[in-house]
Design an enzyme around this catalytic site. Structure first.
Site, mmCIF file in Angstrom:
data_model
loop_
_atom_site.group_PDB
_atom_site.id
_atom_site.type_symbol
_atom_site.label_atom_id
_atom_site.label_comp_id
_atom_site.label_asym_id
_atom_site.label_seq_id
_atom_site.Cartn_x
_atom_site.Cartn_y
_atom_site.Cartn_z
ATOM 1 N N GLY A 177 2.980 -4.503 7.491
ATOM 2 C CA GLY A 177 3.187 -3.228 6.821
ATOM 3 C C GLY A 177 1.906 -2.698 6.201
ATOM 4 O O GLY A 177 1.063 -3.466 5.738
ATOM 5 N N GLU A 225 2.622 0.632 1.821
ATOM 6 C CA GLU A 225 2.518 0.326 0.399
ATOM 7 C C GLU A 225 1.257 -0.455 0.058
ATOM 8 O O GLU A 225 1.039 -0.795 -1.106
ATOM 9 C CB GLU A 225 3.756 -0.455 -0.046
ATOM 10 C CG GLU A 225 5.020 0.376 0.016
ATOM 11 C CD GLU A 225 6.255 -0.407 -0.366
ATOM 12 O OE1 GLU A 225 7.254 0.221 -0.718
ATOM 13 O OE2 GLU A 225 6.222 -1.649 -0.303
ATOM 14 N N GLN A 274 -2.155 7.108 6.414
ATOM 15 C CA GLN A 274 -1.373 6.349 5.436
ATOM 16 C C GLN A 274 -2.259 5.791 4.318
ATOM 17 O O GLN A 274 -1.907 5.838 3.137
ATOM 18 C CB GLN A 274 -0.661 5.190 6.135
ATOM 19 C CG GLN A 274 0.616 5.589 6.822
ATOM 20 C CD GLN A 274 1.746 5.745 5.834
ATOM 21 O OE1 GLN A 274 2.336 4.779 5.364
ATOM 22 N NE2 GLN A 274 2.062 6.974 5.494
ATOM 23 N N GLY A 334 7.607 10.856 6.731
ATOM 24 C CA GLY A 334 6.266 11.358 6.505
ATOM 25 C C GLY A 334 5.174 10.413 6.944
ATOM 26 O O GLY A 334 3.984 10.700 6.797
ATOM 27 N N THR A 335 5.558 9.268 7.531
ATOM 28 C CA THR A 335 4.580 8.245 7.915
ATOM 29 C C THR A 335 4.144 8.323 9.366
ATOM 30 O O THR A 335 3.243 7.591 9.774
ATOM 31 C CB THR A 335 5.164 6.850 7.657
ATOM 32 O OG1 THR A 335 6.366 6.704 8.434
ATOM 33 C CG2 THR A 335 5.501 6.655 6.191
#
Length: 699
Positions: free
Chosen positions: A657, A660, A593, A460-461
């Site tokens: 990243g 998150e 995101q 889904g990213t």
């Protein structure tokens, strides 16, 4: 204080988007299975028992039933590796948590399978009392995964004694569940001694390894296929019992077996984020500089497994301080095993830390933003290692300017519009950069077509679009002209799509493979193919960390809340997030995101709580009617931007990243804004109407 309107964001539109919108993207539950049997789990209704006695006689006589399997029917299995919990159910008769599978019903249709499952009768021997979190004892991890459970530098007692201002408080966060739109599903088929599994996972490679170990096979005898995942957020990162049990059922029955978890079973079968209790004590001198930082944390875990939230991880990368004391513990209780959940560790940890920092700033008479800027570290406060890059100051300053922080009234309850109290809050945030090795293959044909192959998953990213962009830049083609093949363990091995590490690992492997192809083409080849691997620097640990360098992504989040002075209802009116996360490969996907992550953070702050019934040892509301998540009406316009940050130590791409990063700090910023609006300091998540009605003065 209206936020400026952001211009359209450039970048590649997701190549997986059209198939998902048209309904042609195939998820595991959609895969044609021919004569596959449909499995239904029969789950324990008590949290702990010495023995479950299963009576399946009526179920076996039901129409369409091929078999009812219990612990007496399955072959010996070795459950180890990247597993979600340490014990595999149905290998003995012990019940360790409510919702644990005690039998599998196999039938020719889903309706018949579920009907027969209702006919299974289970009695329990030696039922034991449930142990509440508050009554359990603190324990230390036997094999800490995230580093030492106790860590620090200096002497905190001395630092507190030297402080002019000291604050200390306890903060709590709730049990939460991942709740992806796609429940977990597994389809397993044996062809002799070869196993093919279609599974909704965040790592086809890890799933293959666990299944091969479970059945005593070589890795080449197992194939795992998973191109699309309808959301995972951590609950599909490890391999859970139902996946192994489905493959075991297929071998026992001699036919393919499909198992799809119900929504209720998702609350007990693939982890959750555990509740935490954190105590933070801070001291500052007369100039508002930190003299001491103590952060102690304890979280609930299962009785049969260790899972510790490394809630203290962000302390050393956010703030300077000569005296730091960090400690984390677990409390074993009769419940299912927790697991990482977006965002683990820093997610619950930063609520406590950034709330406490806000409290100290007020107590010291300083603006919360100014206090944070005054205490930024030059190096990692615990290890003394330099930062690979450190753009936190830029995030704080530029985010504050864009948000309009300088127009904030300093005193709580100073701004009111009609029946609403208006408050502004903020938080700094940091995410440790985890890195894992990966491989990829790139091919360019004579007619100019480019193909990228990697075992990674699309959770889904927008990962396929990122990989296409990387290859296109190197080979000088359009990203739209790059075909990306993924989601199959027969493809080059990649790391788990978790921990915000996929772009760094898989993207760097694609980069190196594409460069090798370019060199072959430059040497005169008409077409070329190359496979390459990338991993973090030699000497790094299992998460890609080294003591000689501190690698983090950073950010700052600013929110405005409006609190109904009569009803205590909190509404987030606007939010600005500023982030430094290395090079942004695809700005369009990256912004998506971050807005999704900010929404996730609002859920943690105001809505999400899985209530655990300590009398019956179960989560009370195993559905999306009793577990609230944000909807459109809960989410304001989100203003997101990135600070330039290129980190070639983190990866050859210069990327870090981001997946998150965005949820971090949101809950603390909301709580801090609620305090600024109302004068009520809420130290427990989610923030509810009773929290404010009990504390707000009546005007």
């Amino acid at each position: 204080m209206n936020a400026e309107v952001s211009p359209p964001v450039a970048g590649l539109r997701r190549p997986d988007g059209p198939a998902k919108l048209a309904g042609t993207a195939r998820y595991v539950a959609d895969v044609p299975a021919g004569d596959a049997l449909v499995a239904t789990m029969v789950c324990a209704t008590v949290p702990r028992a010495d023995r479950a006695v299963v009576d399946a006689s009526a179920a076996r006589r039901a129409p369409g039933v091929a078999a009812v399997l219990t612990a007496d029917d399955l072959p010996p299995l070795r459950y180890e590796g990247a597993v979600g919990q340490s014990v595999l159910p149905m290998t003995d008769h012990v019940v360790r948590y409510e919702g644990q599978p005690v039998a599998l019903v196999l039938a020719d249709t889903g309706e018949r399978s579920r009907h027969a499952a209702d006919l299974v009768r289970v009695t329990y021997e030696g039922v034991r009392p449930v142990l509440a979190f508050a009554d359990a004892e603190d324990t230390v991890e036997s094999r800490p995964m995230m580093g030492p459970a106790d860590h620090g530098t200096g002497d905190v007692a001395r630092g507190l004694a030297e402080a002019r201002t000291v604050v200390g408080a306890t903060y709590t966060t709730s049990d939460r569940h991942h709740s992806p739109i796609e429940p977990s599903a597994t389809l397993a088929r044996w062809d002799g001694d070869r196993l093919t599994v279609h599974d909704t996972v965040q790592s086809v490679s890890a799933t293959r390894a666990v299944l091969a170990t479970a059945f005593g096979l070589e890795a080449e005898q197992v194939r795992v296929v998973c191109p699309f995942v309808g959301g995972g957020f951590g609950c599909k990162g490890y391999i859970w019992p139902h996946q192994v049990l489905t493959a075991a059922a297929a071998r026992t029955a001699g036919r393919a077996v499909r198992l799809a978890l119900t929504r209720a079973q998702m609350f007990t079968s693939c982890g959750h984020q555990p509740q935490t209790r954190q105590t933070v004590t801070l001291g500052a001198d007369a100039e508002g500089r930190l003299t001491a930082l103590r952060h102690h944390s304890v979280n609930a875990t299962s009785r049969h497994h260790e899972y510790a939230e490394a809630t203290t991880d962000a302390c050393a990368s956010l703030y300077a301080g000569p005296h730091i004391e960090l400690r984390r513990r677990m409390r074993h209780t009769d419940r299912a095993t927790p697991t990482p959940m977006r965002s683990p560790h820093e997610g619950p940890g930063l609520f406590a830390l950034e709330s406490a920092v806000d409290e100290l700033a007020y107590a010291a008479g300083l603006d919360p933003l100014a206090f944070r800027l005054r205490n930024l570290p030059a190096r990692d406060a615990l290890t003394g290692a330099p930062f690979s890059t450190h753009e936190l100051r830029a995030c704080l300053e530029r985010g504050a300017e864009r948000f309009g922080w300088d127009r904030r009234a300093p005193e709580p309850r100073a701004t009111r519009e009609g029946d609403e109290l208006v408050g502004l809050g903020m938080a700094a945030l940091s995410l440790e950069t985890h890195r894992s090795p990966s491989s990829a293959r790139v091919r360019r044909t004579a007619d100019g077509r480019v193909r990228v192959e990697a075992g990674t998953e699309e959770i889904g990213t927008g990962q396929p679009g990122v990989l296409a962009t990387v290859a296109a830049e190197v080979l000088d083609v359009r990203p739209e002209d790059v075909e990306v093949v993924f989601g199959d363990s027969r493809l080059p091995v990649t790391s788990m799509t978790a921990g915000s590490s996929a772009t760094m690992g898989v993207g760097s492997a694609v980069l190196l493979a594409a460069r090798a192809v370019r060199e072959k083409l430059a040497g005169g080849a008409e077409e070329a193919e190359a496979e390459a691997s990338w991993g973090p620097q030699e000497g790094s640990d299992g998460l890609g960390r080294k003591d000689t360098m501190s690698v983090h992504a950073y950010g700052a989040v600013f929110v405005e809340v409006r609190v109904d002075a009569l009803l205590g209802r909190v509404r987030v009116a606007r939010c600005t997030g500023a982030y430094a996360a290395g090079r942004i490969i695809n700005p369009l996907a990256a912004r998506s995101q971050m807005t999704g992550g900010l929404t996730w953070g609002l859920g943690q702050a105001l809505l999400e709580r899985s209530r655990f019934d300590v009398e019956f040892g179960r989560f009370r509301s195993k559905n999306l009617a009793g577990y609230a998540v944000p909807v459109n009406a809960d989410v304001p316009e989100l203003d997101v931007f990135f600070v330039e940050d290129h980190d070639t130590y983190a990866s050859p791409l210069g990327a870090k990243g981001i997946g998150e990063l965005a949820p971090l700090g949101v809950s603390a910023a909301v709580a801090n804004a609620v305090f600024h609006a109302t004068g009520v300091r809420v130290r427990s998540l989610p923030i509810g109407i009773p929290d404010l009605l009990e504390g707000m003065p009546r005007d």
